[in-house]
Design a protein around this motif. Sequence first.
Motif, PDB file in Angstrom:
ATOM      1  N   THR A 145      11.624  86.798 -78.145  1.00 19.73           N
ATOM      2  CA  THR A 145      11.542  86.014 -76.905  1.00 19.73           C
ATOM      3  C   THR A 145      10.105  85.546 -76.702  1.00 19.73           C
ATOM      4  N   VAL A 157      17.149  86.143 -73.545  1.00 20.16           N
ATOM      5  CA  VAL A 157      17.985  86.212 -74.741  1.00 20.16           C
ATOM      6  C   VAL A 157      19.331  85.581 -74.387  1.00 20.16           C
ATOM      7  N   ALA A 170      17.377  84.846 -79.663  1.00 21.04           N
ATOM      8  CA  ALA A 170      16.077  84.665 -79.014  1.00 21.04           C
ATOM      9  C   ALA A 170      15.213  83.820 -79.929  1.00 21.04           C
TER      10      ALA A 170
END
Lengths: 368, 368
Positions: A145, A157, A170
Motif C-alpha cells: 500500500t 487494499v 495493493a
Amino acid sequence: MKFLCKKNILQEGISIVQKAVTGKSTLPVLSGILIKTDKNKLILTGSDMDLSIETKVEADIVEEGTIVLDAKLFGEIIRKLPNDTIEINTLENNSIEIICQKSRFTLIYMNPEEFPTPPIINENMIFSISEKKLKTMIKGTIFATAQDETRPILTGVLFQIKEDNLNFVALDGYRLALRKDPVDNNNTINAVIPGKTLNEVSKILEDVDKMVNITFTPNHILFSVGETKIISRLLEGEFISYNSIIPEEYKLKVDINRIEFLNSIERASLMAKDGNTNLVKFTVSDDKMVITSNSQLGMVREEVNINMQGEDLQIAFNSKYLLDALKSMEEEEITLEFFSSVSPCIIKNRENDNCIYLVLPVRLLNNN
Amino acid sequence: MKFLCKKNILQEGISIVQKAVTGKSTLPVLSGILIKTDKNKLILTGSDMDLSIETKVEADIVEEGTIVLDAKLFGEIIRKLPNDTIEINTLENNSIEIICQKSRFTLIYMNPEEFPTPPIINENMIFSISEKKLKTMIKGTIFATAQDETRPILTGVLFQIKEDNLNFVALDGYRLALRKDPVDNNNTINAVIPGKTLNEVSKILEDVDKMVNITFTPNHILFSVGETKIISRLLEGEFISYNSIIPEEYKLKVDINRIEFLNSIERASLMAKDGNTNLVKFTVSDDKMVITSNSQLGMVREEVNINMQGEDLQIAFNSKYLLDALKSMEEEEITLEFFSSVSPCIIKNRENDNCIYLVLPVRLLNNN
C-alpha cells in the motif's frame, strides 16, 4: 455501576480494543475506552472515528452503568494488578474505584455520552473466511500500500470478490501485490479497506481455522471475530483497474529457489545502501542469475543457479521491493517472468496460483 | 594477507569487539575493526580511545597481514553469509575480497597504521573474580552512576579492595548503590571505572563460574575473559568518601517482602507520572506500610504487611530510585532502615550482608 471481573480476562479485552485508540484524535474522549455493562458481560469499545473495535468480556455485573476511562492509564493499572478478581465501582464526582486485594485506585472517568456511537451495521453476514487465511492475505498485500496520502485510495487494499475468487490487491506505483483464494460466493464486491484497519485486524487474528464473518455496507466493513467486532470506514473512490497493469506475456521465464534468491539479494543490498537507492542489478544467462551491486563502499557479486526459458536479460531493481514480495511468499520454488529490461517483473509461487507480485525495474542510464 | 575462517566463529569475534566501536569518534579509522593475523589466529580489535576490546579467533592463516574494515558493514556482511568457510584476501588498491560459496564481496580497507595502539599492559594479574559474580556486582551498582557529566567522577563505579572486601560503589547525588564481596587479597585498590566500560563488560560476561582476571595500572584497567581482553581508561580524581554518607543509626527498621513492595510501588507510580515527579508517599505504622500517590489523574492506595521496630513514619521518595534498587536485589526478604522523614532510607538484603542501597527522600512542603 459496579462489577467484578477476572484480571486476565479484563486485560485481554483492553488490549484488543486499545488497538483502535490512536491517541491522535482531537476529541479527548477518544483517548478512552468505553465500558458498558450488558447482562453478564462488559462491552469494551475503542475508537478513532475511522476504526472502532468492540469486544465482550465476562463479568459479574452488580449494578449497570457506562463510563469512559483513559485507555493507557486504565490498561497499565489492570496489567500491573495481581492476578485476581478486580472490583470496579463508581463513586461520587465522576470517579470510579478499582479494587484488587490491597490495591485501591480512584480515577476520574469521562462522560460516556461524548463517546461517538459506531455506525449500526445489520450483521447479515455475507462472507466468511478463516482467521488464518485472512491473516495470510493481509500480510501478503499490505506492505504494497502507498505510504503517502497523495492518492488516498492507494493507502488501502482492494477487497474484491469476482468470478469465484477472493482477491486482495495493493499497489503504490512501484509494485503491486495480489493474493487470491477461490471462494464459493455469488456476490460481486469491490471495497477498499484502509491499510491501517487491516494492520490492526491482522494483529487480532490468530493462525487458526476459526471463521471471521465479514459484512459490508456502502461505507463500512464489519469483521466479527468471536466476541470482537471491528468496524471500519471504507475508502471512497474507484481502485485502479489493476488487471491492465499485469502483463500476460513474457520473453524470459526463470525458476529459482526463493530462499537462495532472497538471501543473495539481501547480501547484495548491503552494498546498495549508499545513497539510499537500494539499486541491485541482475544478469540472467546460461542458467545462472548473477546479482551485483556496487557503490563507494565496494562491490558484491552473487550467483544463483536457475532454470531459464527464453532470452538473456540484464535488469535492475530497487531491492527493497523484491525483498518485500519474496518475504511474504511461502513456497520454496518460485517463478519469475520478464519481458524486457524496462518492463515489470512478475513473481509467482511455482505450485499454487495464489499470488502475483509485480515490481517495476529501475531504468539504468548506461549499461554499467 | 589471506585467511580462511568459519563464519560463526568470525561473527562471534566481530560482535564482541564491535561493542567498543561507538561510531562517535572523530577519527575515521575508529569506525573500523583492526584485523591482524597471529600464527593460527586472528586478532580482532575495536576501540573508541577510552575503551578497547580485543579478541582472538581461530583461523587458517595462508598469508600474514593487517587491515582495518568498517565494523558495521563487515559485521553485516559476515552475519548474512551462509554458515560455511569464509575466505578473505587482499587485492590491489587497498581492497580485500570476501568469498563464501557463490558470494564475493570487494571492500576498501582502511590503513591499519592509523589505528591507535592500545596501551601495553603487563598482565601481572592482581585480582580474579568469576564472570557471574562480576556481572552481578556491575548490574547491582551501575544504574546509580550519574548520567550527566557535571561531576565526571560520578559517571563511574568505584572498584575498591579494602579490609578483605571487594566493594563496588556508585552514587549520583540522589542515591547510592554498594555491592560487596569478601575476598582474600591483601592489596588496597581504589579505581574508578567508567560506567560505559562496565556496561560493555557486563554484556560480554556470562552467568558462569569461569574466572575473569583483572590488572590495574595507574591509568588503566584490563579485564581478561578467555580469549578477550578489555582495556579501559580509568576516571581521574578521588571518589566521594562514601562511608560518611551511609548512616549507621536508625529509628525505624522494617522487614518487608521485596516483590510485594516492588509491585506496590510500581502500581503507585502509575499515578505519579503526572508532571514527571514520580512522587510516592509511604506511611509506616501498625505493622503496615501504606503507599499512596495522587495527581490530576487520580489516587492510589497500596498496603503491604510488614514487621516494624521503632517509631511510626511518613516519608516520600522518587519511586524510580527505590525501584532501581529493589529490582537489582535478589533476596525475597529485605530490610529498610529509616531515621526521619528527611533522612535517607537504607535498603539491605535480610540474609546476606552483600549490598547497601541508600535513597534520599523528597522533602514535602506540607503534610499532604
